[in-house]
Scaffold this motif. Structure first.
Motif, PDB file in Angstrom:
ATOM      1  N   MET A   1     -44.854  68.823  96.251  1.00 37.01           N
ATOM      2  CA  MET A   1     -44.066  67.770  96.833  1.00 37.01           C
ATOM      3  C   MET A   1     -43.309  68.348  98.027  1.00 37.01           C
ATOM      4  SD  MET A   1     -40.740  65.583  95.460  1.00 37.01           S
ATOM      5  CE  MET A   1     -41.314  65.209  93.879  1.00 37.01           C
ATOM      6  N   SER A   2     -43.436  67.703  99.173  1.00 40.31           N
ATOM      7  CA  SER A   2     -42.668  68.082 100.354  1.00 40.31           C
ATOM      8  C   SER A   2     -41.501  67.118 100.456  1.00 40.31           C
ATOM      9  CB  SER A   2     -43.557  67.991 101.592  1.00 40.31           C
ATOM     10  OG  SER A   2     -42.792  68.233 102.735  1.00 40.31           O
ATOM     11  N   LEU A   3     -40.336  67.576 100.047  1.00 40.00           N
ATOM     12  CA  LEU A   3     -39.178  66.711  99.897  1.00 40.00           C
ATOM     13  C   LEU A   3     -38.051  67.153 100.811  1.00 40.00           C
ATOM     14  CD1 LEU A   3     -38.393  64.363  97.925  1.00 40.00           C
ATOM     15  CD2 LEU A   3     -37.263  66.104  96.574  1.00 40.00           C
ATOM     16  N   GLU A   4     -37.439  66.178 101.467  1.00 34.62           N
ATOM     17  CA  GLU A   4     -36.247  66.430 102.270  1.00 34.62           C
ATOM     18  C   GLU A   4     -35.075  65.762 101.566  1.00 34.62           C
ATOM     19  OE1 GLU A   4     -34.263  65.204 106.565  1.00 34.62           O
ATOM     20  OE2 GLU A   4     -36.154  64.303 105.956  1.00 34.62           O
ATOM     21  N   ILE A   5     -33.985  66.502 101.383  1.00 33.61           N
ATOM     22  CA  ILE A   5     -32.751  65.924 100.852  1.00 33.61           C
ATOM     23  C   ILE A   5     -31.797  65.821 102.038  1.00 33.61           C
ATOM     24  CG2 ILE A   5     -30.834  66.163  99.233  1.00 33.61           C
ATOM     25  CD1 ILE A   5     -33.501  65.924  97.793  1.00 33.61           C
ATOM     26  N   ARG A   6     -31.289  64.609 102.282  1.00 34.58           N
ATOM     27  CA  ARG A   6     -30.372  64.421 103.395  1.00 34.58           C
ATOM     28  C   ARG A   6     -29.284  63.425 103.023  1.00 34.58           C
ATOM     29  NH1 ARG A   6     -31.342  59.504 105.401  1.00 34.58           N
ATOM     30  NH2 ARG A   6     -33.450  58.690 105.488  1.00 34.58           N
ATOM     31  N   ILE A   7     -28.241  63.400 103.840  1.00 38.68           N
ATOM     32  CA  ILE A   7     -27.152  62.455 103.619  1.00 38.68           C
ATOM     33  C   ILE A   7     -27.674  61.040 103.794  1.00 38.68           C
ATOM     34  CG2 ILE A   7     -24.940  61.652 104.536  1.00 38.68           C
ATOM     35  CD1 ILE A   7     -24.278  64.577 105.127  1.00 38.68           C
ATOM     36  N   ALA A   8     -27.289  60.174 102.873  1.00 38.63           N
ATOM     37  CA  ALA A   8     -27.715  58.777 102.911  1.00 38.63           C
ATOM     38  C   ALA A   8     -26.953  58.018 103.990  1.00 38.63           C
ATOM     39  CB  ALA A   8     -27.475  58.120 101.550  1.00 38.63           C
ATOM     40  N   THR A   9     -27.629  57.063 104.600  1.00 39.23           N
ATOM     41  CA  THR A   9     -27.004  56.180 105.580  1.00 39.23           C
ATOM     42  C   THR A   9     -27.195  54.732 105.121  1.00 39.23           C
ATOM     43  OG1 THR A   9     -28.987  55.881 106.937  1.00 39.23           O
ATOM     44  CG2 THR A   9     -27.588  57.804 107.433  1.00 39.23           C
ATOM     45  N   SER A  10     -26.478  53.836 105.758  1.00 41.85           N
ATOM     46  CA  SER A  10     -26.600  52.423 105.383  1.00 41.85           C
ATOM     47  C   SER A  10     -28.025  51.907 105.573  1.00 41.85           C
ATOM     48  CB  SER A  10     -25.608  51.566 106.170  1.00 41.85           C
ATOM     49  OG  SER A  10     -25.869  51.679 107.552  1.00 41.85           O
ATOM     50  N   THR A  11     -28.776  52.497 106.488  1.00 39.76           N
ATOM     51  CA  THR A  11     -30.158  52.046 106.694  1.00 39.76           C
ATOM     52  C   THR A  11     -31.071  52.451 105.529  1.00 39.76           C
ATOM     53  OG1 THR A  11     -30.692  54.015 107.996  1.00 39.76           O
ATOM     54  CG2 THR A  11     -29.951  52.062 109.213  1.00 39.76           C
ATOM     55  N   ASP A  12     -30.602  53.354 104.679  1.00 38.53           N
ATOM     56  CA  ASP A  12     -31.369  53.759 103.489  1.00 38.53           C
ATOM     57  C   ASP A  12     -31.118  52.836 102.298  1.00 38.53           C
ATOM     58  OD1 ASP A  12     -32.433  56.162 104.665  1.00 38.53           O
ATOM     59  OD2 ASP A  12     -30.482  57.120 104.322  1.00 38.53           O
ATOM     60  N   VAL A  64     -30.088  61.073  99.805  1.00 36.89           N
ATOM     61  CA  VAL A  64     -31.390  60.505  99.478  1.00 36.89           C
ATOM     62  C   VAL A  64     -32.423  61.625  99.523  1.00 36.89           C
ATOM     63  CG1 VAL A  64     -30.981  58.102 100.145  1.00 36.89           C
ATOM     64  CG2 VAL A  64     -31.750  59.742 101.877  1.00 36.89           C
ATOM     65  N   ALA A  65     -33.424  61.484  98.689  1.00 32.65           N
ATOM     66  CA  ALA A  65     -34.591  62.356  98.721  1.00 32.65           C
ATOM     67  C   ALA A  65     -35.687  61.569  99.426  1.00 32.65           C
ATOM     68  CB  ALA A  65     -35.027  62.720  97.302  1.00 32.65           C
ATOM     69  N   VAL A  66     -36.282  62.174 100.439  1.00 32.37           N
ATOM     70  CA  VAL A  66     -37.269  61.496 101.269  1.00 32.37           C
ATOM     71  C   VAL A  66     -38.574  62.271 101.225  1.00 32.37           C
ATOM     72  CG1 VAL A  66     -37.794  60.679 103.607  1.00 32.37           C
ATOM     73  CG2 VAL A  66     -35.437  60.637 102.773  1.00 32.37           C
ATOM     74  N   GLU A  67     -39.651  61.548 100.992  1.00 35.67           N
ATOM     75  CA  GLU A  67     -40.987  62.145 100.994  1.00 35.67           C
ATOM     76  C   GLU A  67     -41.871  61.300 101.907  1.00 35.67           C
ATOM     77  OE1 GLU A  67     -43.899  64.017  97.709  1.00 35.67           O
ATOM     78  OE2 GLU A  67     -43.375  61.924  97.382  1.00 35.67           O
ATOM     79  N   GLN A  68     -42.478  61.937 102.877  1.00 30.32           N
ATOM     80  CA  GLN A  68     -43.340  61.264 103.851  1.00 30.32           C
ATOM     81  C   GLN A  68     -42.665  60.026 104.438  1.00 30.32           C
ATOM     82  OE1 GLN A  68     -47.046  60.622 101.752  1.00 30.32           O
ATOM     83  NE2 GLN A  68     -47.587  62.774 101.870  1.00 30.32           N
ATOM     84  N   GLY A  69     -41.390  60.164 104.789  1.00 33.99           N
ATOM     85  CA  GLY A  69     -40.647  59.095 105.439  1.00 33.99           C
ATOM     86  C   GLY A  69     -40.095  58.014 104.539  1.00 33.99           C
TER      87      GLY A  69
END
Length: 176
Positions: A1-12, A64-69
Protein backbone atom coordinates in the motif's frame (compact mmCIF):
# COMPACT_ATOMS: atom_id res chain seq x y z
CA UNK A 1 0.00 0.00 0.00
CA UNK A 2 1.36 3.41 -0.97
CA UNK A 3 -0.23 5.63 1.64
CA UNK A 4 0.13 9.32 2.39
CA UNK A 5 -0.96 10.64 5.79
CA UNK A 6 -1.67 14.36 5.72
CA UNK A 7 -3.60 17.03 7.57
CA UNK A 8 -7.28 16.95 6.69
CA UNK A 9 -8.91 19.94 5.01
CA UNK A 10 -12.55 20.87 4.53
CA UNK A 11 -12.32 19.63 0.94
CA UNK A 12 -11.68 16.12 2.35
CA UNK A 13 -14.92 16.12 4.36
CA UNK A 14 -17.12 14.35 1.81
CA UNK A 15 -14.69 11.48 1.26
CA UNK A 16 -13.83 11.27 4.97
CA UNK A 17 -17.52 11.08 5.80
CA UNK A 18 -17.84 8.17 3.36
CA UNK A 19 -14.94 6.43 5.15
CA UNK A 20 -16.64 6.87 8.53
CA UNK A 21 -20.05 5.68 7.35
CA UNK A 22 -18.78 2.66 5.37
CA UNK A 23 -16.45 1.57 8.15
CA UNK A 24 -19.21 1.75 10.76
CA UNK A 25 -21.82 -0.01 8.61
CA UNK A 26 -19.56 -2.66 7.09
CA UNK A 27 -16.97 -3.32 9.80
CA UNK A 28 -18.79 -2.71 13.07
CA UNK A 29 -21.75 -5.08 12.68
CA UNK A 30 -20.59 -6.89 15.82
CA UNK A 31 -21.29 -3.63 17.64
CA UNK A 32 -24.46 -2.31 15.97
CA UNK A 33 -25.89 -5.79 15.30
CA UNK A 34 -27.53 -4.42 12.13
CA UNK A 35 -30.04 -2.63 14.38
CA UNK A 36 -31.45 0.28 12.31
CA UNK A 37 -32.03 2.45 15.41
CA UNK A 38 -28.43 2.04 16.60
CA UNK A 39 -27.07 2.68 13.11
CA UNK A 40 -29.23 5.77 12.67
CA UNK A 41 -28.02 7.19 15.98
CA UNK A 42 -24.37 6.28 15.35
CA UNK A 43 -24.36 7.71 11.82
CA UNK A 44 -26.51 10.74 12.68
CA UNK A 45 -23.63 13.20 12.99
CA UNK A 46 -21.51 11.61 10.25
CA UNK A 47 -22.35 14.17 7.57
CA UNK A 48 -19.92 16.04 5.30
CA UNK A 49 -20.92 19.31 6.96
CA UNK A 50 -20.21 17.99 10.47
CA UNK A 51 -16.94 16.37 9.41
CA UNK A 52 -15.84 19.69 7.85
CA UNK A 53 -16.61 21.40 11.19
CA UNK A 54 -14.53 18.81 13.07
CA UNK A 55 -11.65 19.37 10.65
CA UNK A 56 -11.89 23.17 11.01
CA UNK A 57 -11.98 23.21 14.81
CA UNK A 58 -8.82 24.66 16.39
CA UNK A 59 -9.18 22.16 19.25
CA UNK A 60 -8.83 19.20 16.88
CA UNK A 61 -5.96 17.72 14.90
CA UNK A 62 -7.38 15.84 11.93
CA UNK A 63 -5.60 13.58 9.47
CA UNK A 64 -6.59 11.69 6.35
CA UNK A 65 -4.94 8.67 4.81
CA UNK A 66 -4.81 9.00 1.03
CA UNK A 67 -4.12 6.26 -1.49
CA UNK A 68 -3.93 7.03 -5.21
CA UNK A 69 -5.59 10.41 -4.63
CA UNK A 70 -8.57 9.03 -2.67
CA UNK A 71 -9.23 9.38 1.06
CA UNK A 72 -9.21 5.88 2.55
CA UNK A 73 -8.82 6.71 6.25
CA UNK A 74 -9.47 9.43 8.80
CA UNK A 75 -8.14 10.16 12.28
CA UNK A 76 -8.89 12.89 14.79
CA UNK A 77 -7.26 13.90 18.07
CA UNK A 78 -8.67 16.51 20.45
CA UNK A 79 -6.55 18.85 22.59
CA UNK A 80 -8.21 17.17 25.58
CA UNK A 81 -6.29 13.99 24.70
CA UNK A 82 -9.11 12.02 23.13
CA UNK A 83 -8.42 9.93 20.08
CA UNK A 84 -11.90 10.58 18.70
CA UNK A 85 -11.67 9.02 15.23
CA UNK A 86 -9.59 6.31 13.61
CA UNK A 87 -11.41 4.71 10.69
CA UNK A 88 -10.38 3.10 7.42
CA UNK A 89 -12.32 1.86 4.43
CA UNK A 90 -12.95 -1.88 4.78
CA UNK A 91 -10.82 -2.78 1.76
CA UNK A 92 -7.66 -1.13 3.17
CA UNK A 93 -7.86 -2.40 6.73
CA UNK A 94 -5.01 -4.60 7.94
CA UNK A 95 -2.43 -2.94 5.67
CA UNK A 96 -0.83 -0.50 8.13
CA UNK A 97 -2.97 2.58 7.51
CA UNK A 98 -4.58 2.57 10.96
CA UNK A 99 -1.23 2.18 12.66
CA UNK A 100 0.20 5.06 10.60
CA UNK A 101 -2.74 7.31 11.57
CA UNK A 102 -2.39 6.45 15.27
CA UNK A 103 1.37 7.06 15.21
CA UNK A 104 0.87 10.51 13.69
CA UNK A 105 -1.90 11.37 16.16
CA UNK A 106 0.33 10.26 19.05
CA UNK A 107 3.18 12.39 17.66
CA UNK A 108 0.84 15.40 17.69
CA UNK A 109 -0.20 14.57 21.26
CA UNK A 110 3.48 14.65 22.27
CA UNK A 111 3.91 17.99 20.49
CA UNK A 112 0.93 19.39 22.43
CA UNK A 113 2.38 18.05 25.68
CA UNK A 114 -0.44 15.56 26.25
CA UNK A 115 0.66 12.90 28.74
CA UNK A 116 -2.02 10.27 28.06
CA UNK A 117 -4.56 9.53 25.35
CA UNK A 118 -8.00 8.07 25.81
CA UNK A 119 -10.52 6.54 23.45
CA UNK A 120 -13.70 4.55 23.37
CA UNK A 121 -13.17 1.44 21.29
CA UNK A 122 -15.86 -0.81 19.95
CA UNK A 123 -15.48 -4.58 20.15
CA UNK A 124 -14.72 -4.54 16.41
CA UNK A 125 -11.60 -2.39 16.88
CA UNK A 126 -10.55 -3.48 20.36
CA UNK A 127 -7.76 -5.82 19.24
CA UNK A 128 -6.29 -3.14 16.96
CA UNK A 129 -5.96 -0.62 19.79
CA UNK A 130 -4.53 -3.22 22.17
CA UNK A 131 -1.84 -3.96 19.55
CA UNK A 132 -1.05 -0.22 19.50
CA UNK A 133 -0.38 -0.31 23.26
CA UNK A 134 -3.72 0.94 24.59
CA UNK A 135 -4.89 -0.50 27.89
CA UNK A 136 -8.50 -1.37 28.59
CA UNK A 137 -10.07 0.31 31.61
CA UNK A 138 -13.72 -0.76 31.57
CA UNK A 139 -16.88 -0.75 29.51
CA UNK A 140 -19.12 2.22 28.77
CA UNK A 141 -22.36 2.36 26.79
CA UNK A 142 -22.30 5.00 24.06
CA UNK A 143 -25.18 7.46 23.63
CA UNK A 144 -26.25 5.52 20.53
CA UNK A 145 -26.51 2.19 22.35
CA UNK A 146 -23.21 0.48 21.55
CA UNK A 147 -21.08 -1.08 24.28
CA UNK A 148 -17.63 0.50 24.10
CA UNK A 149 -14.37 -0.22 25.86
CA UNK A 150 -12.66 2.76 27.50
CA UNK A 151 -8.95 2.59 26.66
CA UNK A 152 -5.97 4.77 27.46
CA UNK A 153 -2.27 4.99 26.74
CA UNK A 154 0.46 6.96 28.46
CA UNK A 155 2.41 9.08 25.99
CA UNK A 156 6.13 9.47 26.63
CA UNK A 157 7.40 12.88 25.48
CA UNK A 158 10.59 11.20 24.20
CA UNK A 159 8.52 9.23 21.72
CA UNK A 160 8.71 5.83 23.37
CA UNK A 161 5.43 4.09 24.04
CA UNK A 162 4.88 3.10 27.67
CA UNK A 163 3.82 -0.34 26.47
CA UNK A 164 7.12 -1.13 24.71
CA UNK A 165 10.36 0.48 25.93
CA UNK A 166 12.16 -0.47 22.69
CA UNK A 167 9.61 1.16 20.42
CA UNK A 168 10.89 4.42 18.97
CA UNK A 169 8.90 7.12 17.25
CA UNK A 170 8.34 6.05 13.67
CA UNK A 171 6.95 8.13 10.88
CA UNK A 172 7.01 7.29 7.24
CA UNK A 173 4.19 9.67 6.43
CA UNK A 174 3.86 13.12 4.95
CA UNK A 175 2.12 15.87 6.89
CA UNK A 176 1.58 18.71 4.44
Amino acid sequence: MSLEIRIATSTDAFEACNVLRRSIVECCSLDHRDDPAILEAWLGNKTPQMVACWFASPTNFSLVAVEQGAVVGVGLLTRAGKLALCYLLPEVQGQGGGKALVEQLEAQAREWGIKALQLHSTASSQAFFVRQGYLEAGNVRSPYGVETIFCWKQIDPAGISSGDPKRKRFCNCNSA
